[in-house]
Design a protein around this motif. Structure first.
Motif, PDB file in Angstrom:
ATOM      1  N   LYS A   1       0.871  -1.174   0.000  1.00  0.00           N
ATOM      2  CA  LYS A   1       0.000   0.000   0.000  1.00  0.00           C
ATOM      3  C   LYS A   1       0.911   1.227   0.000  1.00  0.00           C
ATOM      4  N   THR A   2       0.920   1.946  -1.096  1.00  0.00           N
ATOM      5  CA  THR A   2       1.865   3.054  -1.263  1.00  0.00           C
ATOM      6  C   THR A   2       1.233   4.422  -1.022  1.00  0.00           C
ATOM      7  N   TYR A   3      -0.014   4.446  -0.592  1.00  0.00           N
ATOM      8  CA  TYR A   3      -0.652   5.713  -0.252  1.00  0.00           C
ATOM      9  C   TYR A   3      -1.074   5.669   1.207  1.00  0.00           C
ATOM     10  N   GLY A   4      -1.454   6.828   1.747  1.00  0.00           N
ATOM     11  CA  GLY A   4      -1.701   6.953   3.175  1.00  0.00           C
ATOM     12  C   GLY A   4      -0.555   7.730   3.782  1.00  0.00           C
ATOM     13  N   SER A   5       0.103   7.164   4.786  1.00  0.00           N
ATOM     14  CA  SER A   5       1.246   7.838   5.410  1.00  0.00           C
ATOM     15  C   SER A   5       2.177   6.812   6.031  1.00  0.00           C
ATOM     16  N   GLY A   6       3.389   7.235   6.298  1.00  0.00           N
ATOM     17  CA  GLY A   6       4.376   6.347   6.892  1.00  0.00           C
ATOM     18  C   GLY A   6       5.646   7.101   7.226  1.00  0.00           C
ATOM     19  N   LYS A   7       6.657   6.347   7.625  1.00  0.00           N
ATOM     20  CA  LYS A   7       7.931   6.935   8.007  1.00  0.00           C
ATOM     21  C   LYS A   7       8.930   6.855   6.854  1.00  0.00           C
ATOM     22  N   GLY A   8      10.013   7.625   6.992  1.00  0.00           N
ATOM     23  CA  GLY A   8      11.038   7.611   5.957  1.00  0.00           C
ATOM     24  C   GLY A   8      12.313   8.259   6.424  1.00  0.00           C
ATOM     25  N   LEU A   9      13.255   8.395   5.496  1.00  0.00           N
ATOM     26  CA  LEU A   9      14.531   9.054   5.748  1.00  0.00           C
ATOM     27  C   LEU A   9      14.851   9.982   4.578  1.00  0.00           C
ATOM     28  N   PHE A  10      15.540  11.066   4.880  1.00  0.00           N
ATOM     29  CA  PHE A  10      16.054  11.975   3.857  1.00  0.00           C
ATOM     30  C   PHE A  10      17.543  12.124   4.092  1.00  0.00           C
ATOM     31  N   ILE A  11      18.328  11.857   3.038  1.00  0.00           N
ATOM     32  CA  ILE A  11      19.786  11.878   3.134  1.00  0.00           C
ATOM     33  C   ILE A  11      20.353  12.794   2.050  1.00  0.00           C
ATOM     34  N   THR A  12      21.184  13.737   2.454  1.00  0.00           N
ATOM     35  CA  THR A  12      21.859  14.614   1.493  1.00  0.00           C
ATOM     36  C   THR A  12      23.062  15.260   2.163  1.00  0.00           C
ATOM     37  N   ASN A  13      24.122  15.493   1.393  1.00  0.00           N
ATOM     38  CA  ASN A  13      25.310  16.206   1.868  1.00  0.00           C
ATOM     39  C   ASN A  13      25.872  15.653   3.178  1.00  0.00           C
ATOM     40  N   GLY A  14      25.875  14.330   3.306  1.00  0.00           N
ATOM     41  CA  GLY A  14      26.508  13.709   4.457  1.00  0.00           C
ATOM     42  C   GLY A  14      25.693  13.678   5.728  1.00  0.00           C
ATOM     43  N   LYS A  15      24.408  14.024   5.645  1.00  0.00           N
ATOM     44  CA  LYS A  15      23.533  14.004   6.814  1.00  0.00           C
ATOM     45  C   LYS A  15      22.262  13.216   6.504  1.00  0.00           C
ATOM     46  N   CYS A  16      21.674  12.651   7.566  1.00  0.00           N
ATOM     47  CA  CYS A  16      20.443  11.862   7.447  1.00  0.00           C
ATOM     48  C   CYS A  16      19.469  12.310   8.525  1.00  0.00           C
ATOM     49  N   VAL A  17      18.191  12.398   8.168  1.00  0.00           N
ATOM     50  CA  VAL A  17      17.180  12.827   9.128  1.00  0.00           C
ATOM     51  C   VAL A  17      15.891  12.030   8.912  1.00  0.00           C
ATOM     52  N   ASP A  18      15.183  11.765  10.005  1.00  0.00           N
ATOM     53  CA  ASP A  18      13.887  11.088   9.928  1.00  0.00           C
ATOM     54  C   ASP A  18      12.843  12.022   9.322  1.00  0.00           C
ATOM     55  N   VAL A  19      11.987  11.459   8.483  1.00  0.00           N
ATOM     56  CA  VAL A  19      10.890  12.217   7.892  1.00  0.00           C
ATOM     57  C   VAL A  19       9.633  11.346   7.904  1.00  0.00           C
ATOM     58  N   THR A  20       8.529  11.947   7.548  1.00  0.00           N
ATOM     59  CA  THR A  20       7.293  11.198   7.322  1.00  0.00           C
ATOM     60  C   THR A  20       6.838  11.435   5.892  1.00  0.00           C
ATOM     61  N   TRP A  21       6.118  10.449   5.313  1.00  0.00           N
ATOM     62  CA  TRP A  21       5.586  10.622   3.971  1.00  0.00           C
ATOM     63  C   TRP A  21       4.066  10.569   4.005  1.00  0.00           C
ATOM     64  N   VAL A  22       3.475  11.268   3.050  1.00  0.00           N
ATOM     65  CA  VAL A  22       2.015  11.315   2.923  1.00  0.00           C
ATOM     66  C   VAL A  22       1.654  11.269   1.445  1.00  0.00           C
ATOM     67  N   LYS A  23       0.737  10.383   1.097  1.00  0.00           N
ATOM     68  CA  LYS A  23       0.173  10.347  -0.260  1.00  0.00           C
ATOM     69  C   LYS A  23      -1.325  10.142  -0.113  1.00  0.00           C
TER      70      LYS A  23
END
Length: 363
Positions: free
Chosen positions: A301-323
């Protein structure tokens, strides 16, 4: 003439010489000072001119790409992209032309292997793209977020009801699309297409080649051409392992280029045509719950919401996704405070990862 008179005359001559010399010395000093000032002014002018030249970069007849955030030709910025299904098993490597993709999406299919969906924008020079494999529903839904023409070779039974809908702009090599096979590999790892072949098929199908009216690009991009977006919180990330066990891929940060190099099967992932290693400015993780049909095909199920990660320039942070919808709109990613993430301009890799996978971040 006595000694006293001689001394007085010598003193008078010395004073006269000094008096005559002073104006010339002062003049020379003044001239040197003026020359130095003039030289400094010229140097400053040169630096200022150079700075002005560097700061004023014309982007006339250009526009920012909707899938990479980079400057592209204005007349092509409204052209819809192409999404191609790539085989990603060892026998299919190295893949051809995948380094030209602006976005690459990876997810599990049957048996623990992964496939890639690569999204390209305006690459008419490509004559060998592939090897191309069959569709799974969640790849098709991903391509739809970018209004991409979806190129594949066959499909699972579960994807066919979606593919029959015109809005998904399917180009199936098993039905109709300009494909060819090579003799350097055995089937099914030798089906390829080209940019011209894809565009010819688009024309035959009668698909609109530009974005629909009112289309909103899925990602926000940094518009500062001189300074990158830096993650202020989160953790350092020199390596990232998404946890796919078959190909065991990872991303390794290059501090000089500020991009993440892609590896799998214990070696760099290379484009056969360019002999270059795949490299990405942004890496995104979208966690989904494990769900499978009886035959082992994933049913995420690729819609609704969930957790994720965003990584750029040597750093990583927790994010949430929504569709909000399964078949329309885009997946949006947000920081903990509810602010939508902004990507750095460049290539992006998206890992769709099951919540049960073991993800590893190396600081």
């Amino acid at each position: 003439m006595n000694n006293k008179t001689l001394i007085n005359k010598l003193i008078s001559v010395f004073i006269a010489v000094v008096i005559i010399t002073i104006p010339f010395t002062l003049g020379a000093c003044k001239k040197k000072k003026n020359d130095t000032a003039a030289s400094a002014e010229e140097t400053t002018a040169e630096v200022s001119t150079e700075a002005e030249t560097e700061s004023v970069i014309s982007h006339e007849n250009e526009a920012r790409s909707m899938i990479s955030g980079k400057w592209v030709a204005k007349e092509s910025a409204q052209n819809r992209p192409v999404a191609v299904m790539y085989s990603n098993i060892y026998q299919a490597l190295p893949q051809s032309s995948i380094s030209y993709a602006d976005i690459v999406f990876e997810s599990l299919v049957e048996g623990g292997i992964t496939r890639l969906c690569a999204i390209f924008e305006n690459q008419p020079q490509l004559t060998k793209i592939g090897p191309v494999r069959s569709c799974r529903t969640y790849y098709l839904l991903f391509a739809k977020e970018f209004e991409a023409f979806y190129v594949h070779f066959g499909a699972s039974d579960y994807a066919k009801p979606y593919l029959s809908q015109a809005k998904f702009s399917s180009l199936d090599g098993m039905v109709y699309c300009n494909f060819y096979r090579t003799d350097d590999r055995i089937a099914p790892h030798n089906a390829y297409t080209s940019w011209d072949g894809i565009m010819d098929s688009v024309g035959t199908k009668g698909f609109e080649t530009t974005y629909p009216e009112g289309y909103l690009q899925p990602f926000l991009f940094n518009t500062d051409d001189k300074n990158d977006i830096e993650i202020t919180e989160g953790t350092s990330c020199s390596k990232f392992y998404p946890g796919y066990t078959y190909n065991n891929p990872w991303f390794e940060y290059n501090a000089e280029t500020k991009e993440y190099l892609r590896y799998q099967f214990d070696e760099p992932q290379i484009d056969k045509e360019t002999e270059q290693q795949l490299s990405f400015k942004n890496v995104i993780v979208k966690y989904v719950k494990p769900s499978y049909y009886d035959n082992g095909t994933p049913n995420y199920k690729t819609y609704g919401s969930g957790k994720g990660l965003f990584i750029t320039n040597g750093k990583c942070v927790d994010v949430t996704w929504v569709k909000e919808s399964e078949t329309s709109g885009a997946t949006k990613y947000y920081y903990g405070d509810g602010t939508e993430i902004t990507l750095n301009a460049g290539k992006t890799f998206i890992c769709q990862v099951e919540t049960s996978q073991e993800v590893t971040i190396v600081e």
